[in-house]
Scaffold this motif. Structure first.
Motif, PDB file in Angstrom:
ATOM      1  N   GLN A 178      80.800  -1.043  78.822  1.00 59.18           N
ATOM      2  CA  GLN A 178      80.634  -1.404  80.226  1.00 59.18           C
ATOM      3  C   GLN A 178      81.828  -2.144  80.817  1.00 59.18           C
ATOM      4  O   GLN A 178      81.874  -2.369  82.019  1.00 59.18           O
ATOM      5  CB  GLN A 178      79.381  -2.272  80.387  1.00 59.18           C
ATOM      6  CG  GLN A 178      78.102  -1.532  80.066  1.00 59.18           C
ATOM      7  CD  GLN A 178      76.914  -2.464  79.971  1.00 59.18           C
ATOM      8  OE1 GLN A 178      77.034  -3.677  80.061  1.00 59.18           O
ATOM      9  NE2 GLN A 178      75.741  -1.884  79.776  1.00 59.18           N
ATOM     10  N   HIS A 179      82.780  -2.516  79.988  1.00 61.99           N
ATOM     11  CA  HIS A 179      83.923  -3.310  80.464  1.00 61.99           C
ATOM     12  C   HIS A 179      85.208  -2.511  80.262  1.00 61.99           C
ATOM     13  O   HIS A 179      85.532  -2.151  79.128  1.00 61.99           O
ATOM     14  CB  HIS A 179      83.973  -4.634  79.689  1.00 61.99           C
ATOM     15  CG  HIS A 179      84.886  -5.631  80.280  1.00 61.99           C
ATOM     16  ND1 HIS A 179      86.243  -5.592  80.080  1.00 61.99           N
ATOM     17  CD2 HIS A 179      84.644  -6.683  81.094  1.00 61.99           C
ATOM     18  CE1 HIS A 179      86.797  -6.595  80.722  1.00 61.99           C
ATOM     19  NE2 HIS A 179      85.860  -7.267  81.355  1.00 61.99           N
ATOM     20  N   PRO A 180      85.951  -2.230  81.340  1.00 58.43           N
ATOM     21  CA  PRO A 180      87.135  -1.355  81.213  1.00 58.43           C
ATOM     22  C   PRO A 180      88.154  -1.799  80.161  1.00 58.43           C
ATOM     23  O   PRO A 180      88.622  -0.971  79.383  1.00 58.43           O
ATOM     24  CB  PRO A 180      87.743  -1.382  82.621  1.00 58.43           C
ATOM     25  CG  PRO A 180      86.596  -1.720  83.519  1.00 58.43           C
ATOM     26  CD  PRO A 180      85.703  -2.628  82.723  1.00 58.43           C
ATOM     27  N   ALA A 181      88.482  -3.073  80.114  1.00 59.66           N
ATOM     28  CA  ALA A 181      89.489  -3.529  79.137  1.00 59.66           C
ATOM     29  C   ALA A 181      88.969  -3.406  77.705  1.00 59.66           C
ATOM     30  O   ALA A 181      89.711  -3.027  76.798  1.00 59.66           O
ATOM     31  CB  ALA A 181      89.905  -4.969  79.428  1.00 59.66           C
ATOM     32  N   LEU A 182      87.702  -3.710  77.510  1.00 61.96           N
ATOM     33  CA  LEU A 182      87.124  -3.590  76.172  1.00 61.96           C
ATOM     34  C   LEU A 182      87.000  -2.118  75.771  1.00 61.96           C
ATOM     35  O   LEU A 182      87.213  -1.766  74.612  1.00 61.96           O
ATOM     36  CB  LEU A 182      85.756  -4.270  76.110  1.00 61.96           C
ATOM     37  CG  LEU A 182      85.778  -5.789  76.268  1.00 61.96           C
ATOM     38  CD1 LEU A 182      84.357  -6.331  76.349  1.00 61.96           C
ATOM     39  CD2 LEU A 182      86.545  -6.452  75.139  1.00 61.96           C
ATOM     40  N   ARG A 183      86.655  -1.277  76.732  1.00 61.40           N
ATOM     41  CA  ARG A 183      86.573   0.156  76.446  1.00 61.40           C
ATOM     42  C   ARG A 183      87.940   0.674  76.001  1.00 61.40           C
ATOM     43  O   ARG A 183      88.046   1.437  75.041  1.00 61.40           O
ATOM     44  CB  ARG A 183      86.070   0.906  77.690  1.00 61.40           C
ATOM     45  CG  ARG A 183      85.588   2.282  77.410  1.00 61.40           C
ATOM     46  CD  ARG A 183      84.822   2.922  78.576  1.00 61.40           C
ATOM     47  NE  ARG A 183      85.401   2.729  79.876  1.00 61.40           N
ATOM     48  CZ  ARG A 183      84.869   1.987  80.857  1.00 61.40           C
ATOM     49  NH1 ARG A 183      83.714   1.384  80.673  1.00 61.40           N
ATOM     50  NH2 ARG A 183      85.469   1.868  82.018  1.00 61.40           N
ATOM     51  N   MET A 184      88.987   0.239  76.660  1.00 58.43           N
ATOM     52  CA  MET A 184      90.350   0.622  76.251  1.00 58.43           C
ATOM     53  C   MET A 184      90.663   0.068  74.862  1.00 58.43           C
ATOM     54  O   MET A 184      91.323   0.722  74.062  1.00 58.43           O
ATOM     55  CB  MET A 184      91.382   0.138  77.267  1.00 58.43           C
ATOM     56  CG  MET A 184      91.280   0.843  78.620  1.00 58.43           C
ATOM     57  SD  MET A 184      91.388   2.647  78.512  1.00 58.43           S
ATOM     58  CE  MET A 184      93.021   2.849  77.874  1.00 58.43           C
ATOM     59  N   GLY A 185      90.185  -1.123  74.572  1.00 63.23           N
ATOM     60  CA  GLY A 185      90.366  -1.697  73.241  1.00 63.23           C
ATOM     61  C   GLY A 185      89.660  -0.887  72.168  1.00 63.23           C
ATOM     62  O   GLY A 185      90.184  -0.713  71.061  1.00 63.23           O
ATOM     63  N   MET A 186      88.467  -0.377  72.493  1.00 63.47           N
ATOM     64  CA  MET A 186      87.754   0.484  71.531  1.00 63.47           C
ATOM     65  C   MET A 186      88.569   1.739  71.255  1.00 63.47           C
ATOM     66  O   MET A 186      88.677   2.176  70.116  1.00 63.47           O
ATOM     67  CB  MET A 186      86.376   0.886  72.070  1.00 63.47           C
ATOM     68  CG  MET A 186      85.329  -0.174  71.947  1.00 63.47           C
ATOM     69  SD  MET A 186      83.608   0.354  72.283  1.00 63.47           S
ATOM     70  CE  MET A 186      83.733   1.682  73.436  1.00 63.47           C
ATOM     71  N   TYR A 187      89.140   2.317  72.302  1.00 62.26           N
ATOM     72  CA  TYR A 187      89.963   3.514  72.115  1.00 62.26           C
ATOM     73  C   TYR A 187      91.193   3.196  71.267  1.00 62.26           C
ATOM     74  O   TYR A 187      91.586   3.991  70.419  1.00 62.26           O
ATOM     75  CB  TYR A 187      90.373   4.122  73.456  1.00 62.26           C
ATOM     76  CG  TYR A 187      89.217   4.687  74.241  1.00 62.26           C
ATOM     77  CD1 TYR A 187      88.235   5.477  73.644  1.00 62.26           C
ATOM     78  CD2 TYR A 187      89.089   4.424  75.594  1.00 62.26           C
ATOM     79  CE1 TYR A 187      87.177   5.983  74.362  1.00 62.26           C
ATOM     80  CE2 TYR A 187      88.025   4.937  76.322  1.00 62.26           C
ATOM     81  CZ  TYR A 187      87.075   5.713  75.708  1.00 62.26           C
ATOM     82  OH  TYR A 187      86.024   6.217  76.417  1.00 62.26           O
ATOM     83  N   ALA A 188      91.803   2.046  71.494  1.00 62.25           N
ATOM     84  CA  ALA A 188      92.966   1.644  70.701  1.00 62.25           C
ATOM     85  C   ALA A 188      92.571   1.459  69.228  1.00 62.25           C
ATOM     86  O   ALA A 188      93.322   1.858  68.323  1.00 62.25           O
ATOM     87  CB  ALA A 188      93.584   0.364  71.259  1.00 62.25           C
ATOM     88  N   ASN A 189      91.410   0.860  68.990  1.00 59.88           N
ATOM     89  CA  ASN A 189      90.936   0.700  67.614  1.00 59.88           C
ATOM     90  C   ASN A 189      90.697   2.051  66.951  1.00 59.88           C
ATOM     91  O   ASN A 189      91.040   2.248  65.778  1.00 59.88           O
ATOM     92  CB  ASN A 189      89.634  -0.107  67.579  1.00 59.88           C
ATOM     93  CG  ASN A 189      89.854  -1.578  67.779  1.00 59.88           C
ATOM     94  OD1 ASN A 189      90.976  -2.051  67.842  1.00 59.88           O
ATOM     95  ND2 ASN A 189      88.769  -2.307  67.910  1.00 59.88           N
ATOM     96  N   THR A 190      90.122   2.973  67.705  1.00 63.74           N
ATOM     97  CA  THR A 190      89.882   4.315  67.165  1.00 63.74           C
ATOM     98  C   THR A 190      91.197   4.998  66.842  1.00 63.74           C
ATOM     99  O   THR A 190      91.335   5.662  65.812  1.00 63.74           O
ATOM    100  CB  THR A 190      89.051   5.156  68.152  1.00 63.74           C
ATOM    101  OG1 THR A 190      87.797   4.491  68.363  1.00 63.74           O
ATOM    102  CG2 THR A 190      88.801   6.554  67.627  1.00 63.74           C
ATOM    103  N   GLU A 191      92.181   4.817  67.697  1.00 64.84           N
ATOM    104  CA  GLU A 191      93.505   5.399  67.456  1.00 64.84           C
ATOM    105  C   GLU A 191      94.129   4.810  66.191  1.00 64.84           C
ATOM    106  O   GLU A 191      94.725   5.534  65.383  1.00 64.84           O
ATOM    107  CB  GLU A 191      94.417   5.152  68.664  1.00 64.84           C
ATOM    108  CG  GLU A 191      95.813   5.669  68.510  1.00 64.84           C
ATOM    109  CD  GLU A 191      95.921   7.194  68.444  1.00 64.84           C
ATOM    110  OE1 GLU A 191      96.985   7.678  68.031  1.00 64.84           O
ATOM    111  OE2 GLU A 191      94.952   7.888  68.782  1.00 64.84           O
TER     112      GLU A 191
END
Length: 186
Positions: A110-123
């Protein structure tokens, strides 16, 4: 070496922060509120988490995943190695309480910056898996596709599981996703 007390403190901080984020919203919750509610100092908080984001995003699972994939036979197809390694990693890792995981994923989604962080972690996870496969002589394209496909499946499974609230254990949802990717389910 991490002590039992350090593990418990980290878990308490994560639990308190997750509850406060769910109640007040991520942006409205301060580190000061987290440490006061958890009964620890700022220094203790930052010893366990470099940032407020890290409370939601850190899971420490990447090294376990990479090691589990590395432990699979190099003779297997990359997709099979990744699925087999992840199954092994999921069966040996100490996953936090499921409801807390559900809350953390919901908050991050639900939070744009955290969502981007999840994508970075997945990467980062994807690159760790690709590195293991390449070290064992896998074709680079096949290694990248296998890692990306499996992690995409796990991401979908985790998101669906978080929204469902149907009592299905997280491990069952993740295993079902691995079965689809590995050809064991349709």
């Amino acid at each position: 070496m991490t002590t039992r007390k350090a593990i418990e403190t980290r878990a308490r901080l994560q639990q308190v922060a997750t509850r406060l984020f769910a109640e007040q919203g991520y942006d409205a919750t301060t580190v000061e509120q987290i440490v006061r509610t958890a009964g620890v100092s700022h220094m203790t908080f930052f010893r366990h988490f470099a940032t407020k984001d890290a409370v939601i995003l850190d899971d420490g699972f990447d090294p376990t995943i990479a090691a589990a994939v590395a432990a699979t036979p190099a003779s297997l197809r990359p997709i099979t190695r990744v699925c087999t390694g992840l199954r092994a990693a999921l069966s040996h890792v100490d996953v936090p309480e499921q409801e807390q995981v559900r809350q953390r994923v919901r908050i991050a989604a639900q939070h744009p910056a955290l969502r981007m962080g999840m994508y970075a972690n997945t990467e980062a996870t994807r690159e760790a898996i690709v590195g293991v496969l390449l070290d064992d002589g896998a074709d680079e394209f096949a290694a990248r596709v296998a890692a990306a496909a499996v992690l995409a499946a796990l991401t979908v499974a985790l998101q669906e599981w978080c929204l469902a609230d149907d009592g299905v254990p997280m491990s069952a949802a993740l295993d079902a996703a691995l079965a689809v990717v590995d050809g064991g389910a349709t």
